[in-house]
Motif scaffolding. Structure first.
Motif, mmCIF file in Angstrom:
data_model
loop_
_atom_site.group_PDB
_atom_site.id
_atom_site.type_symbol
_atom_site.label_atom_id
_atom_site.label_comp_id
_atom_site.label_asym_id
_atom_site.label_seq_id
_atom_site.Cartn_x
_atom_site.Cartn_y
_atom_site.Cartn_z
ATOM 1 N N THR A 24 0.834 -1.204 0.000
ATOM 2 C CA THR A 24 0.000 0.000 0.000
ATOM 3 C C THR A 24 0.866 1.250 0.000
ATOM 4 O OG1 THR A 24 -1.766 -1.174 1.179
ATOM 5 C CG2 THR A 24 -1.811 1.235 1.230
ATOM 6 N N VAL A 25 1.932 1.241 0.781
ATOM 7 C CA VAL A 25 2.852 2.383 0.802
ATOM 8 C C VAL A 25 3.489 2.575 -0.566
ATOM 9 C CG1 VAL A 25 5.024 3.234 1.763
ATOM 10 C CG2 VAL A 25 3.309 2.226 3.276
ATOM 11 N N TYR A 26 3.937 1.488 -1.188
ATOM 12 C CA TYR A 26 4.567 1.601 -2.508
ATOM 13 C C TYR A 26 3.573 2.074 -3.558
ATOM 14 C CZ TYR A 26 8.418 -1.031 -0.424
ATOM 15 O OH TYR A 26 9.459 -1.433 0.372
ATOM 16 N N PHE A 27 2.333 1.613 -3.460
ATOM 17 C CA PHE A 27 1.323 2.053 -4.413
ATOM 18 C C PHE A 27 0.986 3.527 -4.196
ATOM 19 C CE2 PHE A 27 -3.138 2.284 -5.981
ATOM 20 C CZ PHE A 27 -2.879 1.963 -7.302
ATOM 21 N N ALA A 28 0.966 3.973 -2.940
ATOM 22 C CA ALA A 28 0.727 5.390 -2.651
ATOM 23 C C ALA A 28 1.855 6.254 -3.200
ATOM 24 C CB ALA A 28 0.577 5.595 -1.139
ATOM 25 N N ILE A 29 3.090 5.769 -3.088
ATOM 26 C CA ILE A 29 4.229 6.500 -3.651
ATOM 27 C C ILE A 29 4.101 6.600 -5.170
ATOM 28 C CG2 ILE A 29 6.729 6.422 -4.028
ATOM 29 C CD1 ILE A 29 6.979 5.134 -1.259
ATOM 30 N N TYR A 30 3.672 5.509 -5.793
ATOM 31 C CA TYR A 30 3.451 5.518 -7.239
ATOM 32 C C TYR A 30 2.365 6.518 -7.621
ATOM 33 C CZ TYR A 30 0.929 4.108 -11.405
ATOM 34 O OH TYR A 30 0.234 4.111 -12.585
ATOM 35 N N CYS A 31 1.262 6.544 -6.851
ATOM 36 C CA CYS A 31 0.184 7.493 -7.133
ATOM 37 C C CYS A 31 0.669 8.935 -7.009
ATOM 38 C CB CYS A 31 -0.991 7.260 -6.177
ATOM 39 S SG CYS A 31 -1.869 5.700 -6.439
ATOM 40 N N ALA A 32 1.495 9.191 -5.988
ATOM 41 C CA ALA A 32 2.037 10.540 -5.824
ATOM 42 C C ALA A 32 2.957 10.903 -6.987
ATOM 43 C CB ALA A 32 2.785 10.640 -4.500
#
Length: 324
Positions: free
Chosen positions: A223-231
């Motif tokens: 989830t953290v990695y996906f949030a970083i990707y979204c940002a």
């Protein structure tokens, strides 16, 4: 799990991983309830974080060197890391003895040799496959049902073939080392459960009691990695609707297989289960890559591929019977 991702772009790969990890976490919650919710150790989540970190490199690995070769290389390095850390007691865990150490060392040596042989296999990975061989996750927007920016360019596609192969092999080795280290926190807790001065004194030695904690770490990290990707995408992530159901199914299969692996660790020990499991899924992936996706072509290439597969299988068997 990886057979769904033979030619993904970076964006669907990140989305697929998050869906996959969400399914893993849900299955582990059901398993935790069936086990009557044993004590949760947050430290065991570290293993899931390590696994998820290695897993984010799967997309460029498969695009660079193919499914079969990628899994076989990271399987070999994962096997060696899992075996060595268990056999010699690295990272503060208890060293595990075997009744036939010569067979154990010889088997591990063959697995290392197979990893070196795999580097000489030249894969034929098409960046834009024809319509008859397009896997589920693809680069072309028109068939994907995606939402977000239309550009599908991926950094691994624009570098030279030799550099791409080197990066793919290097990432596969690193991912394998991370995969092989993912059980270390759990083994550490079990090793210190009998130490009176340890914070883990009295902890369970039953491996299944830690599956939920590890899967929680996987979901949190993904989830953290996906949030970083979204940002990084300015809150415009490419969401591929066609990847949702395969991602959920893949997560279900992975979670069930992980429960089986933890049971194997409980009854055989990690020093035995690691070689067997990693050789098993590596050979299955090799068959997918070579027979279905035609990544390995040419008589000499196929011979090297077959030789390395036989070597890793022999090594895993020798390692397995070293405790009998």
């Amino acid at each position: 799990m990886s057979c769904h991702k033979t030619e993904p772009a970076a964006a669907p790969g990140m989305f697929f991983q998050w869906i996959n990890c969400a399914a893993i976490w849900v299955v582990s919650m059901v398993g935790d309830l069936m086990l009557q919710s044993p004590k949760f150790y947050p430290f065991a989540m570290l293993g899931g974080v390590i696994w998820a970190t290695g897993n984010i490199a799967v997309v460029p690995i498969v695009k660079a060197i193919g499914l079969g070769l990628g899994i076989l290389i990271w399987g070999s390095s994962s096997l060696l890391m899992g075996w060595a850390s268990s056999r010699f007691g690295w990272f503060g865990i208890t060293a595990q003895d075997v009744s036939r150490p010569i067979l154990n060392y010889f088997g591990a040596g063959l697995c290392l040799l197979s990893g070196l042989i795999f580097f000489f296999v030249k894969t034929d990975v098409e960046l834009h496959p024809n319509s008859e061989s397009i896997p589920l996750l693809i680069d072309r927007i028109t068939n994907s049902g995606s939402y977000g920016p239309s550009s599908s360019e991926f950094w691994i596609d624009i570098i030279g073939p030799k550099t791409r192969r080197f990066i793919g092999c290097l990432l596969a080795v690193v991912s394998g080392l991370l995969y092989g280290s993912s059980f270390t926190p759990i083994l550490y807790i079990k090793s210190h459960s009998s130490c009176h001065d340890s914070m883990f004194h009295g902890a369970s030695v039953y491996d299944l009691d830690y599956v939920y904690a590890q899967c929680s770490g996987i979901f949190v990290a993904s989830t953290v990695y996906f949030a970083i990707y979204c940002a990084a995408m300015n809150n415009r992530p490419r969401v591929y609707s066609r990847a949702i159901l395969p991602g959920l199914l893949s997560g279900l299969m992975w979670a069930l297989a992980t429960y089986c692996w933890f049971l194997a660790n409980n009854y055989l020990s990690a020093v035995i289960s690691f070689p067997i499991v990693t050789a098993g899924y590596g050979l299955v992936a090799a068959l997918w890559g070579s027979l279905v996706f035609k990544e390995v072509r040419g008589l000499a290439n196929c011979f090297i591929f077959f030789l390395a597969s036989c070597v890793v299988l022999t090594g895993s068997l020798l390692t397995a019977i070293s405790k009998l």
